[in-house]
Design a protein around this motif. Structure first.
Motif, PDB file in Angstrom:
ATOM      1  N   CYS A  81       0.850  -1.193   0.000  1.00  0.00           N
ATOM      2  CA  CYS A  81       0.000   0.000   0.000  1.00  0.00           C
ATOM      3  C   CYS A  81       0.884   1.240   0.000  1.00  0.00           C
ATOM      4  O   CYS A  81       1.926   1.264   0.646  1.00  0.00           O
ATOM      5  N   TRP A  82       0.440   2.254  -0.722  1.00  0.00           N
ATOM      6  CA  TRP A  82       1.084   3.557  -0.667  1.00  0.00           C
ATOM      7  C   TRP A  82       0.259   4.363   0.337  1.00  0.00           C
ATOM      8  O   TRP A  82      -0.795   4.881   0.010  1.00  0.00           O
ATOM      9  N   ILE A  83       0.745   4.472   1.554  1.00  0.00           N
ATOM     10  CA  ILE A  83       0.008   5.167   2.611  1.00  0.00           C
ATOM     11  C   ILE A  83       0.234   6.668   2.462  1.00  0.00           C
ATOM     12  O   ILE A  83       1.357   7.157   2.558  1.00  0.00           O
ATOM     13  N   PHE A  84      -0.853   7.385   2.201  1.00  0.00           N
ATOM     14  CA  PHE A  84      -0.793   8.823   1.994  1.00  0.00           C
ATOM     15  C   PHE A  84      -0.158   9.505   3.195  1.00  0.00           C
ATOM     16  O   PHE A  84      -0.542   9.247   4.336  1.00  0.00           O
ATOM     17  N   ALA A  85       0.827  10.377   2.958  1.00  0.00           N
ATOM     18  CA  ALA A  85       1.594  10.994   4.042  1.00  0.00           C
ATOM     19  C   ALA A  85       0.997  12.319   4.531  1.00  0.00           C
ATOM     20  O   ALA A  85       1.464  12.875   5.510  1.00  0.00           O
ATOM     21  N   VAL A 114     -17.883   4.409  -7.568  1.00  0.00           N
ATOM     22  CA  VAL A 114     -16.966   4.753  -6.483  1.00  0.00           C
ATOM     23  C   VAL A 114     -15.626   4.073  -6.744  1.00  0.00           C
ATOM     24  O   VAL A 114     -15.519   3.185  -7.590  1.00  0.00           O
ATOM     25  N   ILE A 115     -14.619   4.512  -6.010  1.00  0.00           N
ATOM     26  CA  ILE A 115     -13.309   3.869  -6.069  1.00  0.00           C
ATOM     27  C   ILE A 115     -13.238   2.872  -4.928  1.00  0.00           C
ATOM     28  O   ILE A 115     -13.417   3.230  -3.772  1.00  0.00           O
ATOM     29  N   ARG A 116     -12.956   1.626  -5.253  1.00  0.00           N
ATOM     30  CA  ARG A 116     -12.842   0.556  -4.264  1.00  0.00           C
ATOM     31  C   ARG A 116     -11.366   0.283  -3.992  1.00  0.00           C
ATOM     32  O   ARG A 116     -10.555   0.268  -4.898  1.00  0.00           O
ATOM     33  N   HIS A 117     -11.040   0.067  -2.733  1.00  0.00           N
ATOM     34  CA  HIS A 117      -9.683  -0.309  -2.325  1.00  0.00           C
ATOM     35  C   HIS A 117      -9.608  -1.834  -2.250  1.00  0.00           C
ATOM     36  O   HIS A 117     -10.252  -2.434  -1.393  1.00  0.00           O
ATOM     37  N   THR A 118      -8.834  -2.463  -3.119  1.00  0.00           N
ATOM     38  CA  THR A 118      -8.698  -3.925  -3.054  1.00  0.00           C
ATOM     39  C   THR A 118      -7.958  -4.342  -1.794  1.00  0.00           C
ATOM     40  O   THR A 118      -8.082  -5.479  -1.356  1.00  0.00           O
ATOM     41  N   CYS A 119      -7.209  -3.424  -1.205  1.00  0.00           N
ATOM     42  CA  CYS A 119      -6.430  -3.702   0.003  1.00  0.00           C
ATOM     43  C   CYS A 119      -7.207  -3.411   1.283  1.00  0.00           C
ATOM     44  O   CYS A 119      -6.734  -3.706   2.373  1.00  0.00           O
ATOM     45  N   LYS A 174     -16.119  -5.050   1.723  1.00  0.00           N
ATOM     46  CA  LYS A 174     -15.887  -4.931   3.166  1.00  0.00           C
ATOM     47  C   LYS A 174     -16.361  -6.176   3.906  1.00  0.00           C
ATOM     48  O   LYS A 174     -15.703  -6.640   4.825  1.00  0.00           O
ATOM     49  N   VAL A 175     -17.507  -6.709   3.484  1.00  0.00           N
ATOM     50  CA  VAL A 175     -18.043  -7.914   4.125  1.00  0.00           C
ATOM     51  C   VAL A 175     -17.116  -9.101   3.892  1.00  0.00           C
ATOM     52  O   VAL A 175     -16.838  -9.886   4.795  1.00  0.00           O
ATOM     53  N   GLU A 176     -16.605  -9.226   2.661  1.00  0.00           N
ATOM     54  CA  GLU A 176     -15.776 -10.369   2.299  1.00  0.00           C
ATOM     55  C   GLU A 176     -14.344 -10.275   2.812  1.00  0.00           C
ATOM     56  O   GLU A 176     -13.650 -11.278   2.906  1.00  0.00           O
ATOM     57  N   SER A 177     -13.907  -9.070   3.132  1.00  0.00           N
ATOM     58  CA  SER A 177     -12.527  -8.886   3.576  1.00  0.00           C
ATOM     59  C   SER A 177     -12.309  -9.545   4.941  1.00  0.00           C
ATOM     60  O   SER A 177     -13.053  -9.331   5.875  1.00  0.00           O
ATOM     61  N   LYS A 178     -11.275 -10.332   5.043  1.00  0.00           N
ATOM     62  CA  LYS A 178     -10.976 -10.999   6.309  1.00  0.00           C
ATOM     63  C   LYS A 178      -9.889 -10.262   7.090  1.00  0.00           C
ATOM     64  O   LYS A 178      -9.732 -10.450   8.273  1.00  0.00           O
ATOM     65  N   ILE A 179      -9.125  -9.419   6.414  1.00  0.00           N
ATOM     66  CA  ILE A 179      -8.054  -8.672   7.064  1.00  0.00           C
ATOM     67  C   ILE A 179      -8.421  -7.200   7.029  1.00  0.00           C
ATOM     68  O   ILE A 179      -8.767  -6.660   5.993  1.00  0.00           O
ATOM     69  N   LEU A 180      -8.351  -6.550   8.178  1.00  0.00           N
ATOM     70  CA  LEU A 180      -8.626  -5.124   8.274  1.00  0.00           C
ATOM     71  C   LEU A 180      -7.334  -4.380   8.557  1.00  0.00           C
ATOM     72  O   LEU A 180      -6.438  -4.894   9.222  1.00  0.00           O
ATOM     73  N   CYS A 224      -5.712  -0.383   9.667  1.00  0.00           N
ATOM     74  CA  CYS A 224      -6.030   0.924  10.233  1.00  0.00           C
ATOM     75  C   CYS A 224      -5.733   2.009   9.203  1.00  0.00           C
ATOM     76  O   CYS A 224      -5.217   1.729   8.123  1.00  0.00           O
ATOM     77  N   ALA A 225      -6.018   3.244   9.557  1.00  0.00           N
ATOM     78  CA  ALA A 225      -5.766   4.368   8.658  1.00  0.00           C
ATOM     79  C   ALA A 225      -4.287   4.506   8.325  1.00  0.00           C
ATOM     80  O   ALA A 225      -3.930   5.013   7.269  1.00  0.00           O
ATOM     81  N   GLY A 226      -3.408   4.045   9.202  1.00  0.00           N
ATOM     82  CA  GLY A 226      -1.974   4.099   8.959  1.00  0.00           C
ATOM     83  C   GLY A 226      -1.459   2.927   8.147  1.00  0.00           C
ATOM     84  O   GLY A 226      -0.277   2.834   7.855  1.00  0.00           O
ATOM     85  N   GLY A 227      -2.351   2.002   7.794  1.00  0.00           N
ATOM     86  CA  GLY A 227      -1.970   0.876   6.967  1.00  0.00           C
ATOM     87  C   GLY A 227      -1.477  -0.338   7.729  1.00  0.00           C
ATOM     88  O   GLY A 227      -1.016  -1.303   7.136  1.00  0.00           O
ATOM     89  N   HIS A 228      -1.600  -0.323   9.061  1.00  0.00           N
ATOM     90  CA  HIS A 228      -1.179  -1.465   9.867  1.00  0.00           C
ATOM     91  C   HIS A 228      -2.326  -2.465   9.990  1.00  0.00           C
ATOM     92  O   HIS A 228      -3.474  -2.076  10.148  1.00  0.00           O
ATOM     93  N   GLU A 229      -1.990  -3.748   9.912  1.00  0.00           N
ATOM     94  CA  GLU A 229      -3.015  -4.772  10.061  1.00  0.00           C
ATOM     95  C   GLU A 229      -3.627  -4.689  11.458  1.00  0.00           C
ATOM     96  O   GLU A 229      -2.929  -4.498  12.446  1.00  0.00           O
ATOM     97  N   LEU A 230      -4.948  -4.802  11.515  1.00  0.00           N
ATOM     98  CA  LEU A 230      -5.649  -4.756  12.791  1.00  0.00           C
ATOM     99  C   LEU A 230      -5.950  -6.178  13.252  1.00  0.00           C
ATOM    100  O   LEU A 230      -6.566  -6.956  12.529  1.00  0.00           O
ATOM    101  N   THR A 231      -5.485  -6.484  14.442  1.00  0.00           N
ATOM    102  CA  THR A 231      -5.782  -7.772  15.058  1.00  0.00           C
ATOM    103  C   THR A 231      -6.330  -7.514  16.450  1.00  0.00           C
ATOM    104  O   THR A 231      -6.265  -6.385  16.961  1.00  0.00           O
ATOM    105  N   TYR A 232      -6.826  -8.548  17.060  1.00  0.00           N
ATOM    106  CA  TYR A 232      -7.353  -8.413  18.415  1.00  0.00           C
ATOM    107  C   TYR A 232      -6.261  -7.936  19.373  1.00  0.00           C
ATOM    108  O   TYR A 232      -6.517  -7.148  20.279  1.00  0.00           O
ATOM    109  N   ASN A 233      -5.037  -8.397  19.181  1.00  0.00           N
ATOM    110  CA  ASN A 233      -3.940  -8.085  20.104  1.00  0.00           C
ATOM    111  C   ASN A 233      -3.286  -6.723  19.881  1.00  0.00           C
ATOM    112  O   ASN A 233      -2.622  -6.218  20.770  1.00  0.00           O
ATOM    113  N   ASN A 234      -3.422  -6.130  18.693  1.00  0.00           N
ATOM    114  CA  ASN A 234      -2.700  -4.880  18.451  1.00  0.00           C
ATOM    115  C   ASN A 234      -3.618  -3.676  18.240  1.00  0.00           C
ATOM    116  O   ASN A 234      -3.182  -2.635  17.762  1.00  0.00           O
TER     117      ASN A 234
END
Length: 132
Positions: A16-20, A57-62, A85-91, A93-103
């Motif tokens: 991902c190119w995370i907008f700065a 609309v523009i969809r984010h595949t990521c 969004k429904v089918e996505s299994k990985i979420l 955050c706005a900063g591009g970090h994977e969201l898990t229960y632990n983090n």
């Protein structure tokens, strides 16, 4: 809108190119052109892929709102976007970090990762230190 400007970004582990620049509370990058705000991912789609037909609309595949990588952006309907969004299994955050229960946890009515929260806390502390 002229599409000459390249937008500053950081590439994450997922490509991902995370907008700065500035991001809204949902994590979407915002740019200003002639005193009007635009979403950065729409700008990048227009620049690299062409016009956006009315009603689409523009969809984010990521599934990363702050991503501006043209290879991660697809044209589609709002219904397709919601299905993504429904089918996505990985979420992410706005900063591009994977969201898990632990983090991650809920903060200001949104899900945020501990890395981004630490950055926000450090920036807030630095600003408070400047004031005193």
């Amino acid at each position: 809108m002229e599409y000459e400007k390249e937008l500053e970004h950081v590439v994450n582990e997922q490509g991902c190119w995370i907008f700065a620049g500035y991001k809204d509370k949902s994590g979407y990058g915002i740019i200003t052109y002639r005193k009007k705000n635009y979403r950065a991912h729409r700008y990048m789609f227009l620049k690299h892929k062409g016009p956006i037909a009315e009603g689409l609309v523009i969809r984010h595949t990521c599934n990363t709102p702050s991503c501006i990588n043209p290879n991660h952006l697809l044209l589609g309907t709002q219904a397709q976007n919601m299905q993504d969004k429904v089918e996505s299994k990985i979420l992410f955050c706005a900063g591009g970090h994977e969201l898990t229960y632990n983090n991650s946890y809920k903060w200001n009515n949104r899900l945020i990762c501990k890395i981004c929260k630490a950055k926000i806390s450090a920036q807030t502390a630095a600003k408070e230190k400047e004031i005193t």
